[in-house]
Design a protein around this motif. Structure first.
Motif, PDB file in Angstrom:
ATOM      1  N   THR A 203       9.891  10.876  -2.793  1.00 49.84           N
ATOM      2  CA  THR A 203      11.160  11.480  -2.402  1.00 49.84           C
ATOM      3  C   THR A 203      11.217  12.910  -2.916  1.00 49.84           C
ATOM      4  N   THR A 207      16.064  17.568  -1.877  1.00 49.78           N
ATOM      5  CA  THR A 207      16.793  17.175  -0.667  1.00 49.78           C
ATOM      6  C   THR A 207      17.067  15.673  -0.567  1.00 49.78           C
ATOM      7  N   LEU A 209      15.088  13.744   0.841  1.00 50.75           N
ATOM      8  CA  LEU A 209      14.333  13.316   2.014  1.00 50.75           C
ATOM      9  C   LEU A 209      12.931  12.877   1.595  1.00 50.75           C
ATOM     10  N   ALA A 259      18.681  20.369   4.910  1.00 47.83           N
ATOM     11  CA  ALA A 259      18.312  18.953   4.892  1.00 47.83           C
ATOM     12  C   ALA A 259      19.499  18.091   5.320  1.00 47.83           C
ATOM     13  N   HIS A 263      19.754  15.653   8.539  1.00 47.40           N
ATOM     14  CA  HIS A 263      20.080  14.238   8.301  1.00 47.40           C
ATOM     15  C   HIS A 263      21.314  13.821   9.079  1.00 47.40           C
ATOM     16  N   GLY A 273      11.663  14.433   7.280  1.00 49.53           N
ATOM     17  CA  GLY A 273      11.157  14.654   5.934  1.00 49.53           C
ATOM     18  C   GLY A 273      10.863  16.127   5.687  1.00 49.53           C
TER      19      GLY A 273
END
Length: 355
Positions: A203, A207, A209, A259, A263, A273
Motif C-alpha cells: 500500500t 495515498t 492506493l 488519488a 478513487h 494504483g
C-alpha cells in the motif's frame, strides 16, 4: 539478527508445545488406567450376586439336612461357586477379585464350608441334635456377610478410582482445549498481523492506493486478456512545479488529492494504483470504449469542480488509454505499454497547447 520479540514468541510456542505434549501423554496414561480399572470392575457385580447366593443357599442346605432331606446337587452347586470365586473357574463366568481383604475373607469362608460339609456328614449319621450344625450355620452366615462386604468395598474402591481418573481426564482435556484455543487465537492474531504487514507492504503510504509492487504484480500476468478491458495511465503535470514553489508537503497534498479524485470516479470493482512518483494507472474490467470516454469526462468534470475551490492546489494531468477486446491478443503489460505511449503523446500535446 532475530529480534527479542521473535525469540520470545518462539520460546512461548516451544513451552506451549511441550505442555501440550505432556498433557496428551498424561491423557493417554489416564485412559489406559481407566481401561484397566474398568476391566477389573467388569464381573464384580456378578461376584457380589453369587457371593450372596452362597450365603442363602448354604442356609437352605443346612435346613434340608436338619429335616432329613439330603441334596448333593446343592452341595456341588456351592462347591462350584466357591471354587469359581476363588480360582475363576467353573460354569458361572465368575472373576477373581484381586483384593487381599476379599481373598482372605473368602479363604476363611471356604475353609469353614469344608467344616460344615464334615458336620453335615455327622448330621446324616447321628442326627442334627447331636451336632453343632445350627451354630456353625450362623457363624458361616456372618462369614459370608463379611466376604460380600469386602467385595462391595473392592467394587467401591474401583469406582472411586474410575471417578478420580474421569475428573483428572476432564481437567486434562480442559487444559488441552484451553491451549488449543490459545494457539488458535495466536494463529488468528499472527494471520491478522501478517495481512496487515502484507497490506502495508503493498500500500502506498501517501495515498492508501496499491503501490508500484501491486501494479507490477498485475503487469506480470502473462495471460492474454479475453474480456473487454481498458488500461489508463495518468501523469500529474504540475507536481515538480508545486514541489519547487510550494514545498514537498504541498506536493504530497496534491498527490493525495489526485488519488482521492481517481478513487471517487473509478468504480470499486476496477483497479487504480500509484505506479510511482507522479504516475498512476487504472484497469477497467468488462467495459467498452464508450464507458471509458464517459469515465474520463466525469474525471475532468470532478477535477474542474475541485480546482474551482480557492484552497485547492490546481490539479492538472495527462492521460493515455488503451483498449483490449477478445481478438486483440493483449497482455496486461502490452496494454499498459500502449496506454503509456498514448499518455506521453497526450502530455506532449498539453505542452504544445500551453506554448
Amino acid at each position: 539478527m532475530i529480534s527479542r520479540e521473535v525469540q520470545s514468541d518462539r520460546k512461548n510456542k516451544n513451552i506451549i508445545g511441550m505442555i501440550q505434549s505432556c498433557l496428551i501423554l498424561i491423557l493417554i496414561v489416564l485412559i489406559i488406567c481407566m481401561m484397566i480399572q474398568i476391566n477389573r470392575l467388569q464381573g464384580t457385580a456378578r461376584v457380589l450376586n453369587y457371593a450372596g447366593l452362597v450365603r442363602g443357599a448354604t442356609q437352605r442346605e443346612v435346613k434340608l439336612e436338619i429335616t432329613g432331606e439330603q441334596n448333593e446337587e446343592l452341595i456341588k452347586y456351592l462347591d462350584d461357586i466357591l471354587s469359581g470365586l476363588r480360582y475363576q473357574d467353573g460354569h458361572y463366568d465368575l472373576v477373581k477379585l484381586h483384593d487381599k481383604e476379599y481373598q482372605d475373607k473368602l479363604q476363611i469362608q471356604s475353609d469353614y464350608w469344608e467344616k460344615i460339609k464334615s458336620e453335615i456328614g455327622e448330621v446324616r449319621s447321628k442326627g442334627y441334635q447331636n451336632t453343632d450344625i445350627v451354630n456353625m450355620s450362623e457363624i458361616y452366615f456372618k462369614m459370608a456377610d463379611e466376604t460380600v462386604f469386602a467385595a462391595e468395598n473392592y467394587s467401591e474402591k474401583i469406582a472411586i478410582k474410575i471417578r478420580t481418573i474421569e475428573i483428572l481426564s476432564v481437567f486434562d482435556m480442559l487444559c488441552l482445549i484451553i491451549l488449543i484455543i490459545m494457539q488458535t487465537l495466536e494463529a488468528m492474531k499472527m494471520s491478522i498481523k501478517n495481512k496487515q504487514l502484507e497490506q502495508k507492504a503493498y500500500t502506498d503510504a501517501h495515498t492508501g492506493l496499491p503501490n508500484k509492487g501491486i501494479c507490477e504484480m498485475l503487469l506480470k500476468e502473462q495471460e492474454t486478456i479475453n474480456e473487454p478491458t481498458a488500461c489508463i495511465m495518468f501523469d500529474l503535470n504540475n507536481l515538480k512545479t508545486v514541489n519547487d514553489t510550494m514545498g514537498h508537503s504541498a506536493g504530497d497534498r496534491l498527490i493525495m488529492d489526485f488519488a482521492k479524485l481517481l478513487h471517487s470516479v473509478i468504480p470499486e470493482k476496477d483497479f487504480v494504483g500509484r505506479y510511482g512518483g507522479d504516475e498512476f494507472m487504472a484497469v477497467i474490467y468488462h467495459t467498452s470504449k464508450t464507458e471509458i470516454e464517459e469515465l474520463l469526462k466525469n474525471l475532468r468534470r470532478e477535477k474542474d469542480r475541485l480546482n474551482s475551490k480557492k484552497e485547492q492546489i490546481p490539479i492538472d494531468y495527462a492521460y493515455g488509454w488503451a483498449f483490449s477486446v477478445g481478438d486483440s491478443a493483449h497482455t496486461m503489460q502490452t496494454l499498459l505499454d500502449q496506454a503509456d505511449s498514448n499518455m506521453y503523446e497526450n502530455k506532449q500535446l498539453c505542452k504544445d497547447h500551453k506554448l
